[in-house]
Structure formats: C-alpha cells, structure tokens
Design a protein around this motif. Structure first.
Motif, PDB file in Angstrom:
ATOM      1  N   TYR A   1      31.895  43.276  10.503  1.00  0.00           N
ATOM      2  CA  TYR A   1      31.977  43.494   8.650  1.00  0.00           C
ATOM      3  C   TYR A   1      32.986  42.424   8.448  1.00  0.00           C
ATOM      4  CZ  TYR A   1      29.989  48.145  10.019  1.00  0.00           C
ATOM      5  OH  TYR A   1      29.376  49.268  10.468  1.00  0.00           O
TER       6      TYR A   1
ATOM      7  N   ASP B   1      36.349  41.562   6.434  1.00  0.00           N
ATOM      8  CA  ASP B   1      37.568  42.041   6.480  1.00  0.00           C
ATOM      9  C   ASP B   1      37.615  43.024   5.008  1.00  0.00           C
ATOM     10  OD1 ASP B   1      39.837  39.620   7.691  1.00  0.00           O
ATOM     11  OD2 ASP B   1      38.257  41.006   8.733  1.00  0.00           O
TER      12      ASP B   1
ATOM     13  N   LYS C   1      35.845  46.534   5.908  1.00  0.00           N
ATOM     14  CA  LYS C   1      35.916  47.147   7.105  1.00  0.00           C
ATOM     15  C   LYS C   1      36.801  48.452   6.794  1.00  0.00           C
ATOM     16  CE  LYS C   1      36.674  43.419  10.715  1.00  0.00           C
ATOM     17  NZ  LYS C   1      37.461  42.365  11.373  1.00  0.00           N
TER      18      LYS C   1
END
Length: 122
Positions: A56, A58, A61
């Motif tokens: 993912y 950031d 996430k």
C-alpha cells in the motif's frame, strides 16, 4: 484481449466506506490506481496474486485493504475512513510477469479497466 471491469464507486461523506471490485482475468500483479482531476495517475495498492502478498501507499495504509477472491477472478479494494482527498477515478490494472516484482509503476501494467468514480464530501 483482456477486459477489466471496475464497480462499486459512488459518493460518500468523509469517514464513510466503499468497496470497489475489479472483475476479469487476474494478472500476476493486480493493482488499484487513482487519478484526480489535474493530477497524475498514482498507485494505491497492489496484490501479488500467486501468494496474496499486498502493498500500500502510505496515504492509504491502515484505511484501504486489497484482496482477491478464491477463484482469482475478482480483486477488491475495501476503503474505510475515506477522506475528501481520496476523491478520484479509481482504476484496476493487471500485469503479467515471470518475476515477483509488482510495483506502483503505471507503465508496468499491461491492461486497465475504464475506472469507477469515488467522490468523498466533507
């Protein structure tokens, strides 16, 4: 010719959830990307379909989850805690590769769906 079809987009308020689906032949790597007006397309998440390994960006996430069904014909993107900055057209993409090197690089994906719009209001 590979056809990928996205669905599940819509309009929600900030903090809401949506679940996107992408139906079609699964590549070695399946990615979700998004593009907001006036911005470049960017990767959001990808899954290595052989092992189920995921990655993912950031900025999603802890909020977004990518997954696939057992038949590997549908890839999902569960989006929770949506923010106005998540507003974009969301695309799924497939890449076939003999190497285990899935990435967020758009040029590496061979096939793309037409997208589904996600709009998050504040």
């Amino acid at each position: 010719q590979v056809t990928l079809v996205e669905s599940g987009g819509g309009s929600v308020q900030a903090g809401g959830s949506l679940r996107l689906s992408c139906t079609g032949p699964a590549g070695t790597c399946m990615g979700w990307f998004r593009q907001a007006p006036g911005k470049e397309r960017e990767g959001v998440a990808f899954i290595y379909t052989i092992s189920g390994q995921t990655a993912y960006r950031d900025f999603v996430k802890g909020r977004f989850t990518i997954s696939q069904d057992n038949a590997k014909t549908t890839v999902f993107l569960q989006m929770n805690g949506l923010k106005p900055e998540d507003t974009a057209m969301y695309y799924c993409a497939a890449r076939w590769t003999v190497r285990r090197d899935c990435s967020f690089i758009t040029d590496e994906y061979n096939y793309w769906g037409r997208g589904t719009q996600v709009t998050v209001s504040s």
